[in-house]
Design a protein around this motif. Structure first.
Motif, PDB file in Angstrom:
ATOM      1  N   LEU A   3       0.819  -1.200   0.000  1.00 43.73           N
ATOM      2  CA  LEU A   3       0.000   0.000   0.000  1.00 43.73           C
ATOM      3  C   LEU A   3       0.854   1.251   0.000  1.00 43.73           C
ATOM      4  O   LEU A   3       0.395   2.320  -0.341  1.00 43.73           O
ATOM      5  CB  LEU A   3      -0.916   0.008   1.232  1.00 43.73           C
ATOM      6  N   ASN A   4       2.103   1.144   0.402  1.00 46.38           N
ATOM      7  CA  ASN A   4       2.972   2.296   0.460  1.00 46.38           C
ATOM      8  C   ASN A   4       4.035   2.266  -0.636  1.00 46.38           C
ATOM      9  O   ASN A   4       5.028   2.963  -0.572  1.00 46.38           O
ATOM     10  CB  ASN A   4       3.686   2.339   1.820  1.00 46.38           C
ATOM     11  N   TYR A  92      -7.209  -0.425  -3.421  1.00 38.28           N
ATOM     12  CA  TYR A  92      -6.945   0.208  -2.128  1.00 38.28           C
ATOM     13  C   TYR A  92      -8.030  -0.143  -1.107  1.00 38.28           C
ATOM     14  O   TYR A  92      -7.740  -0.436   0.056  1.00 38.28           O
ATOM     15  CB  TYR A  92      -6.862   1.719  -2.310  1.00 38.28           C
ATOM     16  N   SER A  96      -7.252  -2.229   2.260  1.00 42.88           N
ATOM     17  CA  SER A  96      -7.479  -1.529   3.523  1.00 42.88           C
ATOM     18  C   SER A  96      -8.460  -2.293   4.403  1.00 42.88           C
ATOM     19  O   SER A  96      -8.251  -2.417   5.614  1.00 42.88           O
ATOM     20  CB  SER A  96      -8.016  -0.113   3.256  1.00 42.88           C
ATOM     21  N   CYS A 147     -10.949   3.370   5.254  1.00 45.96           N
ATOM     22  CA  CYS A 147     -10.805   3.606   3.808  1.00 45.96           C
ATOM     23  C   CYS A 147     -12.013   4.367   3.262  1.00 45.96           C
ATOM     24  O   CYS A 147     -11.883   5.141   2.307  1.00 45.96           O
ATOM     25  CB  CYS A 147     -10.596   2.292   3.057  1.00 45.96           C
ATOM     26  N   ASN A 150     -11.245   8.032   3.898  1.00 46.50           N
ATOM     27  CA  ASN A 150     -10.225   8.547   2.978  1.00 46.50           C
ATOM     28  C   ASN A 150     -10.756   8.680   1.556  1.00 46.50           C
ATOM     29  O   ASN A 150     -10.501   9.687   0.876  1.00 46.50           O
ATOM     30  CB  ASN A 150      -9.005   7.620   2.989  1.00 46.50           C
ATOM     31  N   ARG A 171      -0.823   3.968  -1.303  1.00 47.36           N
ATOM     32  CA  ARG A 171      -1.729   4.546  -0.317  1.00 47.36           C
ATOM     33  C   ARG A 171      -1.671   6.059  -0.258  1.00 47.36           C
ATOM     34  O   ARG A 171      -2.701   6.740  -0.099  1.00 47.36           O
ATOM     35  CB  ARG A 171      -1.415   3.977   1.075  1.00 47.36           C
TER      36      ARG A 171
END
Length: 307
Positions: A3-4, A92, A96, A147, A150, A171
């Motif tokens: 995710l990063n 995502y 998440s 999520c 976000n 992310r």
């Protein structure tokens, strides 16, 4: 880690290739074990009519989906594959949600052990198939909150034309404002405290029951206590994963090479290792499930062996 992820073209190719291969082998082993356990789960009526086995299957399925999706993002980031942002939103969301499903389910499983040991007369009433389905829906709803927040902020801020653009999926692209990091940190801390409190409560109550029990009840109670301890250890690894992005973001501003090393270590330790403990806790320690697993595995080997 997935995710990063971002492009890693600045790192040595040999080192990254070795790391990628280690991850691929590890994921292949974990998925093979999990699929074998899932197949065993569906072979006996007892398993999918008992709450603790149903919750166990939920963790296995969640871990499989998380490992497959995170590995896909890891590989795509390594080879600089881009995807349209609308597709990245879906990926995502799945990652998440299922990053939280496992620790929350483990927390619920500890509560189920507390009910079974400390409230045995109410266990059959509370832990039914209908109750299990309701719990699964609640677990997924709670897991979807961060999520959803976000993505709601992202959708309200960016233009609709942006969704057709292609970019590397990670992310940070959904965190548009500095205060979002503080909001995410607050939600993670809240989840951490709630789950930790439930684990401690279950442990203390089962410990009291273990001291008061005698004979066979005492043996069963101590076995339940050991299961809660193992859940707590696995949950700790999963919860540390919630803090990894903040550590990685801080190191990113200092040293890129150290950032890559820490991100790799976090992914292997807190994403992969934590998700291989479920088979050890229930697949091997639970006598009924272990006997079914052994029978199923030997049956498959027998069928494949030459006559």
């Amino acid at each position: 880690m997935a995710l990063n992820s971002s492009a890693t073209s600045g790192s040595p190719v040999k080192t990254i290739t070795t790391r990628i291969l280690i991850v691929q082998v590890s994921i292949a082993v974990f998925l093979s074990i999990n699929f074998l356990l899932i197949s065993t789960f569906f072979r006996k009526d007892t398993f999918y009519t008992t709450m603790r086995y149903i919750l166990f299957a939920v963790t296995l399925l969640a871990d499989c989906l998380f490992l497959i999706m995170s590995n896909a993002l890891l590989v795509s980031a390594y080879f600089n594959f881009t995807m349209q942002i609308w597709l990245c939103c879906i990926v995502y969301t799945i990652l998440s949600v299922y990053a939280l499903v496992t620790p929350i389910t483990l927390t619920v499983m500890s509560l189920e052990r507390y009910v079974a040991i400390c409230m045995p007369l109410r266990h059959a009433e509370l832990c039914t198939m209908r109750g299990a389905v309701q719990l699964i829906l609640i677990i997924h709803s709670i897991s979807a909150v961060p999520c959803t927040v976000n993505l709601s902020i992202f959708s309200a801020t960016v233009s609709s034309n942006l969704y057709s653009n292609s970019r590397l999926c990670f992310r940070e692209m959904f965190v548009l404002f500095p205060w979002q990091d503080h909001l995410n940190s607050a939600m993670n801390q809240f989840y951490f405290l709630i789950m930790l409190s439930v684990i401690i409560f279950s442990y203390v109550q089962i410990m009291k029951a273990a001291k008061a029990a005698s004979g066979e009840n005492k043996k069963s109670t101590w076995k339940g206590l050991r299961t809660v301890i193992l859940h707590a250890f696995q949950l700790l690894l999963c919860l540390i994963q919630l803090w990894c992005p903040f550590v990685e973001d801080a190191v990113y501003k200092i040293d890129m090479s150290l950032h890559r090393d820490i991100r790799y270590f976090n992914y292997v330790t807190f994403s992969l290792a934590s998700r291989c403990l479920s088979p050890l806790i229930y697949g091997l320690r639970d006598e009924l499930f272990f006997q079914a697993l052994k029978s199923y595995a030997f049956c498959r080997l027998y069928r494949k062996s030459p006559v």
